[in-house]
Design a protein around this motif. Structure first.
Motif, PDB file in Angstrom:
ATOM      1  N   VAL A 157       1.019  -1.158   0.170  1.00  0.00           N
ATOM      2  CA  VAL A 157      -0.132   0.225   0.218  1.00  0.00           C
ATOM      3  C   VAL A 157       0.879   1.083   0.185  1.00  0.00           C
ATOM      4  CG1 VAL A 157      -1.495   1.146   1.215  1.00  0.00           C
ATOM      5  CG2 VAL A 157      -2.339  -0.480   1.417  1.00  0.00           C
ATOM      6  N   ILE A 158       1.452   1.059   0.933  1.00  0.00           N
ATOM      7  CA  ILE A 158       2.568   2.523   0.961  1.00  0.00           C
ATOM      8  C   ILE A 158       3.343   2.531  -0.325  1.00  0.00           C
ATOM      9  CG2 ILE A 158       4.518   4.079   2.031  1.00  0.00           C
ATOM     10  CD1 ILE A 158       3.661   1.400   4.747  1.00  0.00           C
ATOM     11  N   SER A 159       3.705   1.171  -0.753  1.00  0.00           N
ATOM     12  CA  SER A 159       5.292   1.293  -1.995  1.00  0.00           C
ATOM     13  C   SER A 159       3.874   2.476  -2.809  1.00  0.00           C
ATOM     14  CB  SER A 159       5.866  -0.005  -2.715  1.00  0.00           C
ATOM     15  OG  SER A 159       5.642  -0.053  -3.286  1.00  0.00           O
ATOM     16  N   GLU A 160       2.824   1.679  -3.177  1.00  0.00           N
ATOM     17  CA  GLU A 160       1.744   2.176  -4.202  1.00  0.00           C
ATOM     18  C   GLU A 160       1.682   3.734  -4.640  1.00  0.00           C
ATOM     19  OE1 GLU A 160       1.063   0.737  -7.576  1.00  0.00           O
ATOM     20  OE2 GLU A 160       1.440  -1.380  -7.039  1.00  0.00           O
ATOM     21  N   THR A 161       1.562   4.190  -3.073  1.00  0.00           N
ATOM     22  CA  THR A 161       0.837   5.385  -3.134  1.00  0.00           C
ATOM     23  C   THR A 161       2.063   5.914  -3.268  1.00  0.00           C
ATOM     24  OG1 THR A 161      -0.369   4.621  -0.798  1.00  0.00           O
ATOM     25  CG2 THR A 161       0.551   7.498  -1.086  1.00  0.00           C
ATOM     26  N   ILE A 162       3.342   5.453  -2.922  1.00  0.00           N
ATOM     27  CA  ILE A 162       4.789   6.503  -3.113  1.00  0.00           C
ATOM     28  C   ILE A 162       5.114   6.515  -5.052  1.00  0.00           C
ATOM     29  CG2 ILE A 162       7.268   6.740  -2.720  1.00  0.00           C
ATOM     30  CD1 ILE A 162       7.002   5.443  -0.502  1.00  0.00           C
ATOM     31  N   LYS A 163       4.924   4.880  -5.460  1.00  0.00           N
ATOM     32  CA  LYS A 163       4.863   5.081  -6.478  1.00  0.00           C
ATOM     33  C   LYS A 163       4.064   6.064  -7.447  1.00  0.00           C
ATOM     34  CE  LYS A 163       4.990   0.358  -7.229  1.00  0.00           C
ATOM     35  NZ  LYS A 163       5.117  -1.038  -7.546  1.00  0.00           N
ATOM     36  N   GLY A 164       2.959   5.622  -7.155  1.00  0.00           N
ATOM     37  CA  GLY A 164       1.296   7.084  -7.688  1.00  0.00           C
ATOM     38  C   GLY A 164       2.272   9.314  -7.110  1.00  0.00           C
TER      39      GLY A 164
ATOM     40  N   SER B  37       5.921  12.963   0.795  1.00  0.00           N
ATOM     41  CA  SER B  37       6.573  13.827   2.089  1.00  0.00           C
ATOM     42  C   SER B  37       5.072  13.405   3.344  1.00  0.00           C
ATOM     43  CB  SER B  37       6.181  15.031   1.832  1.00  0.00           C
ATOM     44  OG  SER B  37       5.477  15.763   1.595  1.00  0.00           O
ATOM     45  N   THR B  38       4.483  13.445   3.356  1.00  0.00           N
ATOM     46  CA  THR B  38       3.325  12.633   4.116  1.00  0.00           C
ATOM     47  C   THR B  38       3.633  12.232   4.466  1.00  0.00           C
ATOM     48  OG1 THR B  38       1.837  14.123   4.076  1.00  0.00           O
ATOM     49  CG2 THR B  38       1.162  12.394   5.464  1.00  0.00           C
ATOM     50  N   VAL B  39       3.840  10.803   3.624  1.00  0.00           N
ATOM     51  CA  VAL B  39       4.068   8.585   3.369  1.00  0.00           C
ATOM     52  C   VAL B  39       5.501   9.066   4.572  1.00  0.00           C
ATOM     53  CG1 VAL B  39       5.024   7.206   2.445  1.00  0.00           C
ATOM     54  CG2 VAL B  39       3.019   8.232   2.099  1.00  0.00           C
ATOM     55  N   VAL B  40       6.946   9.616   3.913  1.00  0.00           N
ATOM     56  CA  VAL B  40       7.985   9.861   4.777  1.00  0.00           C
ATOM     57  C   VAL B  40       7.799  10.152   6.461  1.00  0.00           C
ATOM     58  CG1 VAL B  40      10.296  10.715   4.782  1.00  0.00           C
ATOM     59  CG2 VAL B  40       8.899  10.306   2.544  1.00  0.00           C
ATOM     60  N   ALA B  41       7.640  11.019   6.302  1.00  0.00           N
ATOM     61  CA  ALA B  41       6.941  11.742   7.669  1.00  0.00           C
ATOM     62  C   ALA B  41       6.220   9.904   8.135  1.00  0.00           C
ATOM     63  CB  ALA B  41       6.479  12.898   7.771  1.00  0.00           C
ATOM     64  N   ALA B  42       5.518  10.052   8.205  1.00  0.00           N
ATOM     65  CA  ALA B  42       5.150   8.940   9.050  1.00  0.00           C
ATOM     66  C   ALA B  42       5.784   7.657   8.664  1.00  0.00           C
ATOM     67  CB  ALA B  42       3.685   8.547   7.926  1.00  0.00           C
ATOM     68  N   LEU B  43       6.685   6.963   7.691  1.00  0.00           N
ATOM     69  CA  LEU B  43       7.475   5.873   8.414  1.00  0.00           C
ATOM     70  C   LEU B  43       8.886   6.438   9.057  1.00  0.00           C
ATOM     71  CD1 LEU B  43       7.665   4.892   4.281  1.00  0.00           C
ATOM     72  CD2 LEU B  43       6.418   3.617   6.224  1.00  0.00           C
ATOM     73  N   MET B  44       9.135   8.164   9.449  1.00  0.00           N
ATOM     74  CA  MET B  44      10.114   7.944  10.128  1.00  0.00           C
ATOM     75  C   MET B  44       9.230   8.265  11.828  1.00  0.00           C
ATOM     76  SD  MET B  44      12.815   8.801   8.661  1.00  0.00           S
ATOM     77  CE  MET B  44      13.711   9.270   9.995  1.00  0.00           C
ATOM     78  N   ASP B  45       8.655   8.359  12.124  1.00  0.00           N
ATOM     79  CA  ASP B  45       7.778   8.330  13.183  1.00  0.00           C
ATOM     80  C   ASP B  45       7.792   7.020  13.468  1.00  0.00           C
ATOM     81  OD1 ASP B  45       7.540  11.248  13.451  1.00  0.00           O
ATOM     82  OD2 ASP B  45       5.452  11.167  12.547  1.00  0.00           O
ATOM     83  N   LEU B  46       7.266   6.291  12.660  1.00  0.00           N
ATOM     84  CA  LEU B  46       6.984   4.683  13.081  1.00  0.00           C
ATOM     85  C   LEU B  46       8.053   4.060  12.922  1.00  0.00           C
ATOM     86  CD1 LEU B  46       4.370   3.283  10.103  1.00  0.00           C
ATOM     87  CD2 LEU B  46       4.495   3.130  12.481  1.00  0.00           C
ATOM     88  N   MET B  47       9.540   4.289  13.048  1.00  0.00           N
ATOM     89  CA  MET B  47      10.951   4.039  12.799  1.00  0.00           C
ATOM     90  C   MET B  47      11.833   4.316  13.998  1.00  0.00           C
ATOM     91  SD  MET B  47      13.006   3.848   9.182  1.00  0.00           S
ATOM     92  CE  MET B  47      12.783   5.804   9.188  1.00  0.00           C
TER      93      MET B  47
ATOM     94  N   GLY C 272      12.995   0.879  -5.180  1.00  0.00           N
ATOM     95  CA  GLY C 272      13.879   1.430  -6.386  1.00  0.00           C
ATOM     96  C   GLY C 272      14.076   3.100  -6.389  1.00  0.00           C
ATOM     97  N   ASP C 273      13.726   3.457  -5.258  1.00  0.00           N
ATOM     98  CA  ASP C 273      12.880   5.264  -5.430  1.00  0.00           C
ATOM     99  C   ASP C 273      14.535   5.657  -4.462  1.00  0.00           C
ATOM    100  OD1 ASP C 273      12.651   7.663  -5.349  1.00  0.00           O
ATOM    101  OD2 ASP C 273      11.067   7.474  -5.608  1.00  0.00           O
ATOM    102  N   ASP C 274      15.132   5.928  -4.807  1.00  0.00           N
ATOM    103  CA  ASP C 274      16.314   5.855  -3.787  1.00  0.00           C
ATOM    104  C   ASP C 274      16.118   7.317  -2.691  1.00  0.00           C
ATOM    105  OD1 ASP C 274      17.927   3.799  -3.875  1.00  0.00           O
ATOM    106  OD2 ASP C 274      19.806   4.537  -5.747  1.00  0.00           O
ATOM    107  N   ARG C 275      15.158   8.276  -3.786  1.00  0.00           N
ATOM    108  CA  ARG C 275      15.317   9.336  -3.077  1.00  0.00           C
ATOM    109  C   ARG C 275      14.584  10.273  -2.139  1.00  0.00           C
ATOM    110  NH1 ARG C 275      10.873  11.865  -7.410  1.00  0.00           N
ATOM    111  NH2 ARG C 275      10.311   9.924  -7.348  1.00  0.00           N
ATOM    112  N   ILE C 276      13.809   8.739  -1.864  1.00  0.00           N
ATOM    113  CA  ILE C 276      12.960   8.567  -0.618  1.00  0.00           C
ATOM    114  C   ILE C 276      14.166   8.089   0.745  1.00  0.00           C
ATOM    115  CG2 ILE C 276      11.442   6.978   0.310  1.00  0.00           C
ATOM    116  CD1 ILE C 276      10.481   9.218  -1.057  1.00  0.00           C
ATOM    117  N   ALA C 277      15.119   7.587  -0.181  1.00  0.00           N
ATOM    118  CA  ALA C 277      16.424   7.069   1.012  1.00  0.00           C
ATOM    119  C   ALA C 277      16.389   7.778   2.047  1.00  0.00           C
ATOM    120  CB  ALA C 277      16.709   5.641   0.576  1.00  0.00           C
ATOM    121  N   GLU C 278      17.083   8.318   0.974  1.00  0.00           N
ATOM    122  CA  GLU C 278      18.064  10.079   0.353  1.00  0.00           C
ATOM    123  C   GLU C 278      17.571  11.032   1.401  1.00  0.00           C
ATOM    124  OE1 GLU C 278      19.464  11.677  -3.263  1.00  0.00           O
ATOM    125  OE2 GLU C 278      20.274   9.476  -3.521  1.00  0.00           O
TER     126      GLU C 278
END
Length: 385
Positions: free
Chosen positions: A262-269, A274-284, A302-308
């Protein structure tokens, strides 16, 4: 940005659907609230059976060019943009979801299955219309009534899954407390977060439906919203339940996989990145097991922008010496070696940034940085998961 004729906006709480413009009731007008438990159970089961009956009609006759008004049997007094028959169905679904704690495990599972089936049928209709469309013909937008119908079902599925997830976590907490109070040979919890096996299976199937819905909305955003600019609250319904599921380390692997999809599809779309990244950081920060899951998802994406972006966020962490701060940094820093195993080239780009963390507390942060740098120095190839 979404269709102006549509009125559905995901509420912050389920009971808000009792307010305008929906004006739903706790029970349908003909429901006997004073009935005994057996009669109430029969009434709930009858409503659930009707869901599957109308799902069959939707599957057989539903199209984007056919109003939902003509799909279901007609009845007087249409309400809030939906046909009266659709409104009657929505009222029944609202009652079932709101009262799902009163349903048996079997009935609850059938209710969630029926809602999920409707969401899948709506996704199939959209895919079918896209496949059959003449490439030279203009884009067909999702009609306002269909938009509201799909959104309400998606929200009901989210609400029912959220309620189940809360029950799992509450039961798990109670089981942990009970096991700690017993003698040393106690085995503790039951291994499924306190939820029944049937509820767990129901939740797994529903999570797959959420993944399908996320993919459909992202793939066909131009059908849902003008200029393809998604309504953030609407499109994020699947990710909201995904975050809740990922909080638990004991969820089945298939459910975690669907949540990450679900999260991956949202990012690909390209929706709410930025909201997804913030939520994942909070989870981590909050849960130790999440860093490994996020690293796996990023590697597959395969989207290194998110990792960066995540590495930059981690590079700014500061410990205030409190237990909560130490635990938070320890949890999130686990992302560094986890990502290094899968995307060493990304970590190499930010090696200098990571080195800057070696003079910071707590020691678990420094330890994870050293692990990540060691993996990079060792020349380990990217892992294919």
């Amino acid at each position: 940005n979404y269709l102006m004729e549509s009125i559905f906006k995901p509420p912050t709480a389920l009971v808000e659907l009792e307010e305008a413009p929906y004006n739903l009731l706790p029970y349908p007008p003909d429901f006997d609230e004073d009935a005994g438990d057996l009669d109430r159970s029969k009434a709930f089961d009858a409503m659930i059976n009707e869901i599957f009956t109308s799902n069959a009609l939707l599957s057989k006759h539903g199209t984007l060019s056919t109003s939902i008004t003509s799909v279901f049997p007609s009845s007087p007094s249409p309400s809030f943009g939906l046909s009266s028959s659709s409104q009657q169905r929505i009222q029944s679904l609202y009652t079932l979801v709101r009262k799902q704690g009163s349903l048996s495990e079997v009935s609850r599972g059938r209710m969630i299955e029926g809602i999920g089936e409707a969401v899948e049928i709506c996704c199939d209709i959209i895919e079918r219309e896209n496949d059959n469309r003449d490439k030279n013909s203009p884009q067909v937008m999702v009609p306002p009534e269909f938009y509201d119908f799909f959104g309400l079902h998606l929200y009901f599925l989210f609400s029912s899954m959220s309620s189940l997830e809360s029950s799992f976590k509450l039961s798990s907490t109670l089981n942990d407390s009970t096991s700690q109070g017993k003698s040393g040979n106690s085995k503790g919890g039951n291994g499924d977060d306190g939820g029944g096996i049937r509820d767990e299976e129901t939740q797994c199937r529903a999570m797959k439906v959420m993944a399908t819905a996320a993919k459909t909305m992202c793939k066909h955003s131009s059908k849902f919203w003008k200029c393809g600019v998604a309504d953030e609250e609407y499109v994020s319904i699947p990710t909201r339940i995904s975050y809740l599921v990922l909080e638990s380390s004991s969820r089945p692997k298939s459910m975690k996989s669907s949540s990450l999809s679900v999260i991956s599809e949202t990012i690909k779309g390209g929706n709410n990145i930025s909201t997804v990244v913030a939520a994942l950081m909070d989870l981590m920060h909050g849960y130790e097991h999440v860093a490994e899951l996020v690293a796996e998802m990023i590697a597959e994406l395969g989207d290194d922008r998110i990792a960066e972006e995540m590495i930059r966020d981690i590079s700014t962490v500061r410990c205030d010496g409190s237990k909560a701060s130490i635990t938070s940094i320890k949890n999130v820093s686990g992302f560094i070696p986890s990502l290094a195993k899968r995307r060493p080239n990304v970590m190499r780009k930010y090696a200098s940034m990571m080195v800057g963390l070696l003079d910071r507390e707590p020691y678990q942060l420094r330890n994870n940085v050293v692990k990540g740098m060691g993996i990079i120095a060792g020349g380990i190839e990217e892992v294919e998961e």
